[in-house]
Design a protein around this motif. Structure first.
Motif, PDB file in Angstrom:
ATOM      1  N   GLY A  76       0.834  -1.193   0.000  1.00  0.00           N
ATOM      2  CA  GLY A  76       0.000   0.000   0.000  1.00  0.00           C
ATOM      3  C   GLY A  76       0.871   1.246   0.000  1.00  0.00           C
ATOM      4  O   GLY A  76       2.025   1.209   0.424  1.00  0.00           O
ATOM      5  N   SER A  77       0.303   2.349  -0.471  1.00  0.00           N
ATOM      6  CA  SER A  77       1.069   3.588  -0.614  1.00  0.00           C
ATOM      7  C   SER A  77       1.630   4.118   0.694  1.00  0.00           C
ATOM      8  O   SER A  77       2.668   4.763   0.711  1.00  0.00           O
ATOM      9  CB  SER A  77       0.194   4.673  -1.242  1.00  0.00           C
ATOM     10  N   ASP A  78       0.937   3.835   1.792  1.00  0.00           N
ATOM     11  CA  ASP A  78       1.365   4.368   3.079  1.00  0.00           C
ATOM     12  C   ASP A  78       2.100   3.334   3.940  1.00  0.00           C
ATOM     13  O   ASP A  78       2.287   3.535   5.128  1.00  0.00           O
ATOM     14  CB  ASP A  78       0.160   4.907   3.849  1.00  0.00           C
ATOM     15  N   ARG A  79       2.521   2.233   3.326  1.00  0.00           N
ATOM     16  CA  ARG A  79       3.217   1.168   4.061  1.00  0.00           C
ATOM     17  C   ARG A  79       4.583   0.930   3.446  1.00  0.00           C
ATOM     18  O   ARG A  79       4.815   1.244   2.280  1.00  0.00           O
ATOM     19  CB  ARG A  79       2.389  -0.110   3.991  1.00  0.00           C
ATOM     20  N   PRO A  80       5.505   0.343   4.215  1.00  0.00           N
ATOM     21  CA  PRO A  80       6.822   0.008   3.646  1.00  0.00           C
ATOM     22  C   PRO A  80       6.689  -1.002   2.509  1.00  0.00           C
ATOM     23  O   PRO A  80       5.702  -1.738   2.433  1.00  0.00           O
ATOM     24  CB  PRO A  80       7.571  -0.617   4.833  1.00  0.00           C
ATOM     25  N   ILE A  81       7.676  -1.035   1.646  1.00  0.00           N
ATOM     26  CA  ILE A  81       7.734  -2.066   0.612  1.00  0.00           C
ATOM     27  C   ILE A  81       8.782  -3.097   1.017  1.00  0.00           C
ATOM     28  O   ILE A  81       9.704  -2.795   1.767  1.00  0.00           O
ATOM     29  CB  ILE A  81       8.060  -1.505  -0.796  1.00  0.00           C
ATOM     30  N   TRP A 107       4.433  -8.378  -6.443  1.00  0.00           N
ATOM     31  CA  TRP A 107       3.139  -8.752  -5.893  1.00  0.00           C
ATOM     32  C   TRP A 107       2.574  -7.627  -5.050  1.00  0.00           C
ATOM     33  O   TRP A 107       3.307  -6.849  -4.457  1.00  0.00           O
ATOM     34  CB  TRP A 107       3.257  -9.988  -4.988  1.00  0.00           C
ATOM     35  N   THR A 108       1.261  -7.589  -4.959  1.00  0.00           N
ATOM     36  CA  THR A 108       0.562  -6.797  -3.962  1.00  0.00           C
ATOM     37  C   THR A 108      -0.318  -7.786  -3.201  1.00  0.00           C
ATOM     38  O   THR A 108      -0.289  -8.991  -3.509  1.00  0.00           O
ATOM     39  CB  THR A 108      -0.251  -5.645  -4.596  1.00  0.00           C
ATOM     40  N   PHE A 109      -1.066  -7.309  -2.224  1.00  0.00           N
ATOM     41  CA  PHE A 109      -1.816  -8.226  -1.373  1.00  0.00           C
ATOM     42  C   PHE A 109      -3.231  -7.729  -1.133  1.00  0.00           C
ATOM     43  O   PHE A 109      -3.475  -6.534  -1.051  1.00  0.00           O
ATOM     44  CB  PHE A 109      -1.087  -8.410  -0.029  1.00  0.00           C
ATOM     45  N   THR A 110      -4.167  -8.687  -1.025  1.00  0.00           N
ATOM     46  CA  THR A 110      -5.557  -8.348  -0.720  1.00  0.00           C
ATOM     47  C   THR A 110      -5.655  -7.947   0.752  1.00  0.00           C
ATOM     48  O   THR A 110      -4.703  -8.114   1.518  1.00  0.00           O
ATOM     49  CB  THR A 110      -6.482  -9.553  -0.969  1.00  0.00           C
ATOM     50  N   ALA A 111      -6.824  -7.497   1.157  1.00  0.00           N
ATOM     51  CA  ALA A 111      -7.053  -7.112   2.555  1.00  0.00           C
ATOM     52  C   ALA A 111      -6.857  -8.294   3.503  1.00  0.00           C
ATOM     53  O   ALA A 111      -6.514  -8.106   4.669  1.00  0.00           O
ATOM     54  CB  ALA A 111      -8.451  -6.541   2.710  1.00  0.00           C
ATOM     55  N   THR A 112      -7.040  -9.516   3.002  1.00  0.00           N
ATOM     56  CA  THR A 112      -6.847 -10.700   3.842  1.00  0.00           C
ATOM     57  C   THR A 112      -5.427 -11.259   3.756  1.00  0.00           C
ATOM     58  O   THR A 112      -5.140 -12.312   4.312  1.00  0.00           O
ATOM     59  CB  THR A 112      -7.852 -11.808   3.476  1.00  0.00           C
ATOM     60  N   GLY A 113      -4.553 -10.565   3.034  1.00  0.00           N
ATOM     61  CA  GLY A 113      -3.153 -10.980   2.966  1.00  0.00           C
ATOM     62  C   GLY A 113      -2.811 -11.952   1.863  1.00  0.00           C
ATOM     63  O   GLY A 113      -1.708 -12.504   1.840  1.00  0.00           O
TER      64      GLY A 113
END
Length: 194
Positions: free
Chosen positions: A149-154, A167-173
Motif C-alpha cells: 500500500g502507498s502508506d506502508r513500507p515495501i 506482488w501486492t496483497f488483498t485485505a486478507t493478505g
C-alpha cells in the motif's frame, strides 16, 4: 555476539536491529547472522544493487529501514505471541521472503532456498507507489518486490536470480497482481525480447 560492518549508507547493526520485535526483546535476541561467509555478501549485494541507488535518489534523511535481516533468534520471537496482547509478534515466511538471507538450519539446509537477501523500507513523505514507480524506471534488478500500500513500507529482495517478481496483497493478505497491472506491463515489456 556483535558483528561490525558498514555498507555505503547503512551498518550491519542497523540492518539486524531495526525491527520492532528486536527492539522489544533485544536482551534475549542475537540479531546477527551465523553464516557470515554467505549471508554478508548477500546483504552487501542487496545494499549495493537496490538500497544504495534508492537512498541516493530519495536522500538518506528520508530513508527508513523497518525490517532487515532476520536471525534465527529473531525468527523464534516473530513466531511467538506477545504475552501481553496475545497477538503474534510478527509474520515470518523464511522459505519465501529472503529476510534470513543465506542462513542454514541445524541440518545444514538453507532456511530460504532462494538465497539472496531482503528488507522492508519506506521513504518518508513519499508514497510507496511512487517508490515502486522509480525502482521500475531505474530498472533496479530486484528479485522480489511486495507492495502493501502507498502508506506502508515495501519489501524488496535481491539475489543473482533477479526474477523481478512483483506482488501486492488483498485485505486478507493473499498475494495478487490485481491493481498493479501497469507495473506488470512494464516488467513484461522488459522481459520480452525486442
Amino acid at each position: 555476539m556483535s558483528v561490525s560492518y558498514s555498507f555505503k549508507y547503512l551498518t550491519l547493526e542497523t540492518f539486524c536491529t531495526c525491527s520492532q520485535t528486536y527492539q522489544k526483546y533485544r536482551d534475549r535476541i542475537n540479531p546477527y547472522p551465523e553464516n557470515l561467509e554467505e549471508t554478508l555478501p548477500a546483504l552487501i549485494a542487496l545494499n549495493e544493487r537496490i538500497l544504495d541507488p534508492t537512498i541516493e535518489q530519495f536522500g538518506f534523511e528520508n530513508f527508513q529501514l523497518t525490517y532487515g535481516f532476520c536471525s534465527k533468534d529473531l525468527k523464534r520471537f516473530l513466531e511467538r505471541k506477545d504475552p501481553e496482547t496475545g497477538k503474534k509478534n510478527g509474520r515470518v515466511a523464511p522459505r519465501l521472503d529472503q529476510h534470513m538471507a543465506c542462513e542454514r538450519n541445524r541440518n545444514g539446509a538453507y532456511y530460504c532456498p532462494r538465497l539472496g537477501a531482503a528488507c522492508d523500507f519506506r521513504i518518508l513523505n513519499v508514497g510507496s507507489d511512487r517508490v515502486v514507480d522509480w525502482i521500475l524506471e531505474a530498472q533496479l534488478p530486484f528479485d522480489s518486490l511486495y507492495f502493501y500500500g502507498s502508506d506502508r513500507p515495501i519489501h524488496v529482495s535481491y539475489s543473482s536470480q533477479s526474477k523481478q517478481d512483483l506482488w501486492t496483497f488483498t485485505a486478507t493478505g493473499q498475494p495478487t497482481r490485481k491493481g498493479i497491472e501497469n507495473w506488470m506491463k512494464i516488467l513484461d515489456q522488459r522481459r520480452s525480447p525486442v
